[in-house]
Structure formats: C-alpha cells, structure tokens
Scaffold this active site. Structure first.
Site, PDB file in Angstrom:
ATOM      1  N   ASP A  40       0.838  -1.198   0.000  1.00  0.00           N
ATOM      2  CA  ASP A  40       0.000   0.000   0.000  1.00  0.00           C
ATOM      3  C   ASP A  40       0.874   1.249   0.000  1.00  0.00           C
ATOM      4  O   ASP A  40       1.627   1.497   0.940  1.00  0.00           O
ATOM      5  CB  ASP A  40      -0.903   0.010   1.230  1.00  0.00           C
ATOM      6  CG  ASP A  40      -2.004  -1.033   1.143  1.00  0.00           C
ATOM      7  OD1 ASP A  40      -2.794  -0.969   0.195  1.00  0.00           O
ATOM      8  OD2 ASP A  40      -2.062  -1.902   2.028  1.00  0.00           O
ATOM      9  N   MET A  42       0.803   5.235   0.055  1.00  0.00           N
ATOM     10  CA  MET A  42      -0.076   6.358   0.391  1.00  0.00           C
ATOM     11  C   MET A  42       0.728   7.648   0.451  1.00  0.00           C
ATOM     12  O   MET A  42       1.868   7.649   0.941  1.00  0.00           O
ATOM     13  CB  MET A  42      -0.753   6.117   1.739  1.00  0.00           C
ATOM     14  CG  MET A  42      -1.510   4.812   1.851  1.00  0.00           C
ATOM     15  SD  MET A  42      -2.289   4.645   3.473  1.00  0.00           S
ATOM     16  CE  MET A  42      -2.854   2.952   3.414  1.00  0.00           C
ATOM     17  N   GLY A 147      -7.034   4.077   3.044  1.00  0.00           N
ATOM     18  CA  GLY A 147      -6.207   4.949   3.857  1.00  0.00           C
ATOM     19  C   GLY A 147      -5.840   4.415   5.221  1.00  0.00           C
ATOM     20  O   GLY A 147      -4.880   4.873   5.824  1.00  0.00           O
ATOM     21  N   PHE A 148      -6.596   3.421   5.710  1.00  0.00           N
ATOM     22  CA  PHE A 148      -6.327   2.876   7.034  1.00  0.00           C
ATOM     23  C   PHE A 148      -6.532   1.373   7.029  1.00  0.00           C
ATOM     24  O   PHE A 148      -7.472   0.873   6.407  1.00  0.00           O
ATOM     25  CB  PHE A 148      -7.266   3.491   8.091  1.00  0.00           C
ATOM     26  CG  PHE A 148      -7.132   4.977   8.239  1.00  0.00           C
ATOM     27  CD1 PHE A 148      -6.191   5.515   9.106  1.00  0.00           C
ATOM     28  CD2 PHE A 148      -7.943   5.831   7.513  1.00  0.00           C
ATOM     29  CE1 PHE A 148      -6.067   6.890   9.239  1.00  0.00           C
ATOM     30  CE2 PHE A 148      -7.822   7.209   7.646  1.00  0.00           C
ATOM     31  CZ  PHE A 148      -6.875   7.740   8.510  1.00  0.00           C
ATOM     32  N   GLY A 149      -5.677   0.657   7.739  1.00  0.00           N
ATOM     33  CA  GLY A 149      -5.862  -0.770   7.911  1.00  0.00           C
ATOM     34  C   GLY A 149      -6.813  -1.061   9.055  1.00  0.00           C
ATOM     35  O   GLY A 149      -7.126  -0.194   9.873  1.00  0.00           O
ATOM     36  N   GLY A 150      -7.288  -2.307   9.119  1.00  0.00           N
ATOM     37  CA  GLY A 150      -8.099  -2.737  10.249  1.00  0.00           C
ATOM     38  C   GLY A 150      -9.554  -2.332  10.219  1.00  0.00           C
ATOM     39  O   GLY A 150     -10.250  -2.454  11.231  1.00  0.00           O
ATOM     40  N   ASP A 180     -10.101  -5.690  -1.552  1.00  0.00           N
ATOM     41  CA  ASP A 180      -9.202  -5.228  -0.484  1.00  0.00           C
ATOM     42  C   ASP A 180      -9.997  -4.503   0.582  1.00  0.00           C
ATOM     43  O   ASP A 180     -10.661  -3.504   0.296  1.00  0.00           O
ATOM     44  CB  ASP A 180      -8.142  -4.295  -1.091  1.00  0.00           C
ATOM     45  CG  ASP A 180      -7.153  -3.756  -0.056  1.00  0.00           C
ATOM     46  OD1 ASP A 180      -7.208  -4.184   1.110  1.00  0.00           O
ATOM     47  OD2 ASP A 180      -6.328  -2.907  -0.429  1.00  0.00           O
ATOM     48  N   GLY A 181      -9.918  -5.015   1.825  1.00  0.00           N
ATOM     49  CA  GLY A 181     -10.524  -4.312   2.946  1.00  0.00           C
ATOM     50  C   GLY A 181     -11.414  -5.199   3.791  1.00  0.00           C
ATOM     51  O   GLY A 181     -12.458  -5.642   3.322  1.00  0.00           O
ATOM     52  N   GLY A 182     -10.987  -5.492   5.001  1.00  0.00           N
ATOM     53  CA  GLY A 182     -11.812  -6.287   5.898  1.00  0.00           C
ATOM     54  C   GLY A 182     -11.967  -7.734   5.500  1.00  0.00           C
ATOM     55  O   GLY A 182     -12.908  -8.412   5.948  1.00  0.00           O
ATOM     56  N   GLY A 202      -4.860  -7.983   5.399  1.00  0.00           N
ATOM     57  CA  GLY A 202      -3.837  -7.383   6.238  1.00  0.00           C
ATOM     58  C   GLY A 202      -3.876  -7.913   7.650  1.00  0.00           C
ATOM     59  O   GLY A 202      -3.123  -8.806   8.031  1.00  0.00           O
TER      60      GLY A 202
END
Length: 228
Positions: A40, A42, A147-150, A180-182, A202
């Site tokens: 990633d 950014m 923009g943010f993990g988790g 990508d995401g969750g 992630g």
C-alpha cells in the site's frame, strides 16, 4: 491479454506487517503459501496517511520472488506509476478517482512491463470502467474506504463483485478481480464465490496469533468458494 488465475490468489498486505522485520514477514507469508505481496503506497494527499515509496519497493524486490502488487493511493499517479514497475512492482493499480487521464496511466504501466489495475472506492460504480475494458489487467474493488488498515468489511461490496463478474462475462474479457478491505475467514469464500480472483488481507494475516496458519486457513476458505 491477462487470463484469470486457475485458483484464487491471496495477497497479504504489508500495511499490517511489522516494519522492523519486513524480510522475516515476507519469508513467513511465502512459506505459508501466499502467492502475492500487496504493498500500500499512500501519499498523505489522496488518503490521510503516508506509507512507503520507491526505495522500499526496491528493497522488497530483492527480498522476495513473489509478485509485488503496488496499490497507489496517490494523486497524479501518472508521475510515478511506471517508476514503481521499474523499482520492481509486477502489478500497479491506480484509483479511478485520482486520475483524470486513466487511459494514459494504464498504458504507461503496461508499457513499462507491469500489469495495470484500476481501483474503485466503495462509492464508485463499476460502470465508470465500461469504456476502459481491455485497457486494464485487473480491477481492485475497495471493500473499505482507503487509507487505514483494520477497518470492517462493507457488506454491499459483495454485490459489486457479482456485478463486475457479470460485466466481465458479458464482455468476454478475462481481467481479474481483486478485493481489499476487511477480508477475513468470515467472507473469503463468499467473495471468491461471487467472482473475486485475488483477496488482499492485512490484519487477518499479520495480526493473527499464528500468521502462517491464518494464510493456510484463508486459502482453504478461498478454495472452497471457487469449488462451490
């Protein structure tokens, strides 16, 4: 033209890894069976955070034989996209929302020798891609806001995967679909069943008690989704 993978691919995201021991983290996911490394990038402008750049990608390239999948969350991606390929990225994806000259940037990535991807935020409809089909190798659907993990998975993206899969079938163009995401054990099989070919994970990998086991479990769930 890029063909869809025969079996679904898992791309652990280094955003959730321990940056003080990236080499060890890379060896761990590789030995556990992950097929791709998600990176990633950014810039603090397109998204609030700042992460890594070209020198780190060059270092990663020396540390693994797995494909490097660089997700550029940056403004003006045309300025840098080909440079990431030269630094060692195999796949480079750019946000539809960040680039008014998307066709040109995709062409630059391919000309540099990389696979070119388009990223769509949760609120961006897949119909924005219709006039570009054939110009990209894959589509990355964000199932969180970038923009943010988790973050937690946005459930309605599952339907978005199904609609993109239907569009792919209708056009007869074998680009692959990435999500990508969750991503977790709770939704991995459903996403693959809906048409996803590559899942980015992630926290589900690097924050697990046993990351290697987490990779194996995710791959098992993804395989079950493809067989369903």
């Amino acid at each position: 033209m890029t063909l869809r993978p025969a079996s679904p691919l898992l791309a652990p995201s280094l955003l959730s890894a321990d940056f003080t021991r990236l080499g060890e983290e890379l060896r761990m996911i590789e030995s556990a069976g992950a097929q791709v490394v998600h990176v990633d990038v950014m810039d603090g402008r397109f998204v609030p955070n700042i992460t890594i750049g070209l020198p780190v990608v060059e270092g990663l390239r020396k540390a693994t034989t797995l494909p490097l999948d660089c997700h550029l969350m940056i403004v003006e991606p045309l300025r840098y996209a080909a440079d990431f390929v030269k630094a060692g990225a195999d796949w480079v994806s750019i946000h539809q929302e960040a680039d008014p000259h998307l066709h040109r940037t995709l062409a630059a990535i391919r000309q540099a020798g990389g696979k070119a991807g388009v990223v769509l935020n949760p609120g961006t409809p897949i119909e924005t891609l219709v006039d570009l089909i054939g110009d990209f190798d894959f589509v990355l659907l964000m199932s969180v806001n970038p923009g943010f993990g988790g973050q937690s998975f946005i459930p309605r993206v599952l339907d978005k995967v199904k609609r993109l899969n239907a569009l792919r079938a209708a056009r007869g163009v074998p680009f692959f679909i990435q999500v990508d995401g969750g991503v977790s054990l709770k939704n991995a099989s459903d996403l693959v069943r809906a048409g996803a070919d590559c899942l980015v994970a992630g926290n589900a990998v690097f924050k697990a008690e046993a990351p290697g086991t987490a990779v194996a479990s995710l791959l098992q769930e993804m395989g079950a989704g493809r067989q369903a």
